[in-house]
Design a protein around this motif. Sequence first.
Motif, PDB file in Angstrom:
ATOM      1  N   SER A 119       0.826  -1.221   0.000  1.00  0.00           N
ATOM      2  CA  SER A 119       0.000   0.000   0.000  1.00  0.00           C
ATOM      3  C   SER A 119       0.856   1.266   0.000  1.00  0.00           C
ATOM      4  CB  SER A 119      -0.951   0.013   1.216  1.00  0.00           C
ATOM      5  OG  SER A 119      -1.817  -1.103   1.175  1.00  0.00           O
ATOM      6  N   LYS A 120       1.980   1.198  -0.721  1.00  0.00           N
ATOM      7  CA  LYS A 120       2.871   2.351  -0.789  1.00  0.00           C
ATOM      8  C   LYS A 120       2.852   3.019  -2.163  1.00  0.00           C
ATOM      9  CE  LYS A 120       6.116   0.842   2.764  1.00  0.00           C
ATOM     10  NZ  LYS A 120       7.527   0.683   3.150  1.00  0.00           N
ATOM     11  N   LEU A 121       2.045   2.475  -3.072  1.00  0.00           N
ATOM     12  CA  LEU A 121       1.994   3.027  -4.414  1.00  0.00           C
ATOM     13  C   LEU A 121       0.987   4.164  -4.458  1.00  0.00           C
ATOM     14  CD1 LEU A 121       3.373   2.348  -7.126  1.00  0.00           C
ATOM     15  CD2 LEU A 121       1.299   1.108  -7.746  1.00  0.00           C
ATOM     16  N   SER A 122       1.375   5.271  -5.046  1.00  0.00           N
ATOM     17  CA  SER A 122       0.489   6.426  -5.115  1.00  0.00           C
ATOM     18  C   SER A 122      -0.776   6.097  -5.909  1.00  0.00           C
ATOM     19  CB  SER A 122       1.217   7.602  -5.773  1.00  0.00           C
ATOM     20  OG  SER A 122       0.334   8.687  -5.967  1.00  0.00           O
ATOM     21  N   GLN A 123      -1.900   6.624  -5.422  1.00  0.00           N
ATOM     22  CA  GLN A 123      -3.172   6.394  -6.112  1.00  0.00           C
ATOM     23  C   GLN A 123      -3.232   7.144  -7.430  1.00  0.00           C
ATOM     24  OE1 GLN A 123      -6.587   7.384  -3.720  1.00  0.00           O
ATOM     25  NE2 GLN A 123      -8.017   7.323  -5.448  1.00  0.00           N
ATOM     26  N   TYR A 124      -2.523   8.273  -7.513  1.00  0.00           N
ATOM     27  CA  TYR A 124      -2.652   9.137  -8.683  1.00  0.00           C
ATOM     28  C   TYR A 124      -1.341   9.194  -9.477  1.00  0.00           C
ATOM     29  CZ  TYR A 124      -6.831  10.697  -6.239  1.00  0.00           C
ATOM     30  OH  TYR A 124      -8.037  10.727  -5.595  1.00  0.00           O
ATOM     31  N   LEU A 125      -1.488   9.193 -10.790  1.00  0.00           N
ATOM     32  CA  LEU A 125      -0.368   9.385 -11.698  1.00  0.00           C
ATOM     33  C   LEU A 125      -0.670  10.602 -12.570  1.00  0.00           C
ATOM     34  CD1 LEU A 125       0.277   5.712 -12.910  1.00  0.00           C
ATOM     35  CD2 LEU A 125       1.636   7.006 -11.260  1.00  0.00           C
ATOM     36  N   TYR A 126       0.377  11.375 -12.873  1.00  0.00           N
ATOM     37  CA  TYR A 126       0.167  12.609 -13.623  1.00  0.00           C
ATOM     38  C   TYR A 126       1.112  12.689 -14.813  1.00  0.00           C
ATOM     39  CZ  TYR A 126      -2.258  14.069  -9.354  1.00  0.00           C
ATOM     40  OH  TYR A 126      -3.095  14.134  -8.277  1.00  0.00           O
ATOM     41  N   LEU A 127       0.605  13.279 -15.886  1.00  0.00           N
ATOM     42  CA  LEU A 127       1.414  13.636 -17.043  1.00  0.00           C
ATOM     43  C   LEU A 127       0.853  14.936 -17.584  1.00  0.00           C
ATOM     44  CD1 LEU A 127       3.622  13.021 -19.148  1.00  0.00           C
ATOM     45  CD2 LEU A 127       1.876  11.823 -20.480  1.00  0.00           C
ATOM     46  N   ASP A 128       1.563  16.022 -17.329  1.00  0.00           N
ATOM     47  CA  ASP A 128       1.080  17.356 -17.711  1.00  0.00           C
ATOM     48  C   ASP A 128      -0.321  17.572 -17.133  1.00  0.00           C
ATOM     49  OD1 ASP A 128       3.469  17.664 -19.051  1.00  0.00           O
ATOM     50  OD2 ASP A 128       2.645  17.012 -20.967  1.00  0.00           O
ATOM     51  N   ARG A 137      -9.755   3.862 -11.780  1.00  0.00           N
ATOM     52  CA  ARG A 137      -9.435   3.731 -13.213  1.00  0.00           C
ATOM     53  C   ARG A 137     -10.063   4.879 -14.005  1.00  0.00           C
ATOM     54  NH1 ARG A 137      -7.436  -1.353 -14.829  1.00  0.00           N
ATOM     55  NH2 ARG A 137      -8.323  -1.086 -16.921  1.00  0.00           N
ATOM     56  N   LYS A 138     -10.082   6.048 -13.394  1.00  0.00           N
ATOM     57  CA  LYS A 138     -10.646   7.237 -14.024  1.00  0.00           C
ATOM     58  C   LYS A 138      -9.525   8.108 -14.580  1.00  0.00           C
ATOM     59  CE  LYS A 138     -13.585  11.242 -12.947  1.00  0.00           C
ATOM     60  NZ  LYS A 138     -14.360  11.927 -11.876  1.00  0.00           N
ATOM     61  N   VAL A 139      -9.701   8.589 -15.810  1.00  0.00           N
ATOM     62  CA  VAL A 139      -8.704   9.436 -16.463  1.00  0.00           C
ATOM     63  C   VAL A 139      -9.335  10.791 -16.775  1.00  0.00           C
ATOM     64  CG1 VAL A 139      -7.157   9.713 -18.442  1.00  0.00           C
ATOM     65  CG2 VAL A 139      -7.573   7.430 -17.482  1.00  0.00           C
ATOM     66  N   THR A 140      -8.651  11.862 -16.386  1.00  0.00           N
ATOM     67  CA  THR A 140      -9.128  13.204 -16.695  1.00  0.00           C
ATOM     68  C   THR A 140      -8.027  14.003 -17.376  1.00  0.00           C
ATOM     69  OG1 THR A 140      -8.470  14.037 -14.502  1.00  0.00           O
ATOM     70  CG2 THR A 140     -10.739  13.238 -14.755  1.00  0.00           C
ATOM     71  N   LYS A 141      -8.437  14.966 -18.196  1.00  0.00           N
ATOM     72  CA  LYS A 141      -7.514  15.893 -18.852  1.00  0.00           C
ATOM     73  C   LYS A 141      -8.100  17.284 -18.672  1.00  0.00           C
ATOM     74  CE  LYS A 141      -5.366  16.879 -23.369  1.00  0.00           C
ATOM     75  NZ  LYS A 141      -3.953  16.797 -22.967  1.00  0.00           N
ATOM     76  N   ASN A 142      -7.342  18.169 -18.045  1.00  0.00           N
ATOM     77  CA  ASN A 142      -7.857  19.493 -17.682  1.00  0.00           C
ATOM     78  C   ASN A 142      -9.156  19.368 -16.879  1.00  0.00           C
ATOM     79  OD1 ASN A 142      -5.817  21.090 -18.869  1.00  0.00           O
ATOM     80  ND2 ASN A 142      -6.738  20.810 -20.889  1.00  0.00           N
ATOM     81  N   HIS A 143      -9.181  18.360 -15.999  1.00  0.00           N
ATOM     82  CA  HIS A 143     -10.306  18.110 -15.097  1.00  0.00           C
ATOM     83  C   HIS A 143     -11.565  17.636 -15.825  1.00  0.00           C
ATOM     84  CE1 HIS A 143      -7.849  19.978 -12.007  1.00  0.00           C
ATOM     85  NE2 HIS A 143      -7.733  21.062 -12.762  1.00  0.00           N
ATOM     86  N   LYS A 144     -11.439  17.254 -17.074  1.00  0.00           N
ATOM     87  CA  LYS A 144     -12.562  16.708 -17.830  1.00  0.00           C
ATOM     88  C   LYS A 144     -12.326  15.217 -18.063  1.00  0.00           C
ATOM     89  CE  LYS A 144     -13.587  21.035 -20.246  1.00  0.00           C
ATOM     90  NZ  LYS A 144     -13.700  21.699 -21.589  1.00  0.00           N
ATOM     91  N   ASP A 145     -13.392  14.431 -17.869  1.00  0.00           N
ATOM     92  CA  ASP A 145     -13.276  12.981 -18.010  1.00  0.00           C
ATOM     93  C   ASP A 145     -12.942  12.580 -19.447  1.00  0.00           C
ATOM     94  OD1 ASP A 145     -13.931  12.789 -15.379  1.00  0.00           O
ATOM     95  OD2 ASP A 145     -15.989  12.081 -15.696  1.00  0.00           O
ATOM     96  N   ILE A 146     -12.063  11.571 -19.557  1.00  0.00           N
ATOM     97  CA  ILE A 146     -11.756  10.960 -20.852  1.00  0.00           C
ATOM     98  C   ILE A 146     -12.224   9.513 -20.788  1.00  0.00           C
ATOM     99  CG2 ILE A 146      -9.940  10.295 -22.473  1.00  0.00           C
ATOM    100  CD1 ILE A 146      -8.261  12.565 -21.432  1.00  0.00           C
ATOM    101  N   ASN A 147     -13.079   9.135 -21.695  1.00  0.00           N
ATOM    102  CA  ASN A 147     -13.605   7.777 -21.709  1.00  0.00           C
ATOM    103  C   ASN A 147     -12.686   6.869 -22.514  1.00  0.00           C
ATOM    104  OD1 ASN A 147     -15.979   8.367 -20.213  1.00  0.00           O
ATOM    105  ND2 ASN A 147     -16.879   9.292 -22.044  1.00  0.00           N
TER     106      ASN A 147
END
Length: 219
Positions: A119-128, A137-147
């Motif tokens: 349980s040491k892995l960060s919940q969130y990953l970021y790229l720009d 398993r949710k992905v957002t770009k500029n706070h908008k959901d990407i399906n």
Amino acid sequence: MNKILIVEDERKISDLIRLNLSDAGYLCMQAYDGEQAYNIIENEVLDLVLLDVMIPKIDGFELIEYIRPKDIPVIFITAKDNVKDRVKGLKLGAEDYIVKPFEIVELLARIEVVLRRYSKLSQYLYLDDICIDTLSRKVTKNHKDINLTVKEYDLLLLFIRNKNIALFRDRIYETVWGGMYLGDSRTVDLHVQRLRKKVGLEDRIVSVYKIGYRLEVNE
């Protein structure tokens, strides 16, 4: 950011591991013998130790005895590939045992599994402006959901966790689709093309001639 100690007396191998782990977003420390590693373990807060067996002064099998009470997970990385040594390493408390030579992609995957187990892995990953919530398993770009489809999500995760690493098509297929790659690249290529467009990474996920693809990130 997870902090990983690399205990490896061959400096070229140690530097190669550090470079790739740093690209993947980990904070790395290096030790080149058992005594140096022991001092770091005593004075630093660590999330994981990558430990070679055959190191000077205090070998890996002895050093893990010091590490175990601290509840720091250990992955052995060694050229000692016989079953007896593997069993010994695991019985001493190592979470995994990787034999040299190995692929960086495999090492990163095993690190991820161990950190998740602890349980040491960060919940969130970021790229720009892209954010991945690995729990939902949710992905957002500029706070908008990407399906994304299941495979597109897994593909994006693979690229982000292996930034600046050239990924072979067979490795991509086996990791994302879970089967043996039979040489037909259309499945991988079509999914990469769709992923590029959906998340706006047309210029970042680049083709590598006769190999596969690489996510290029300047950090």
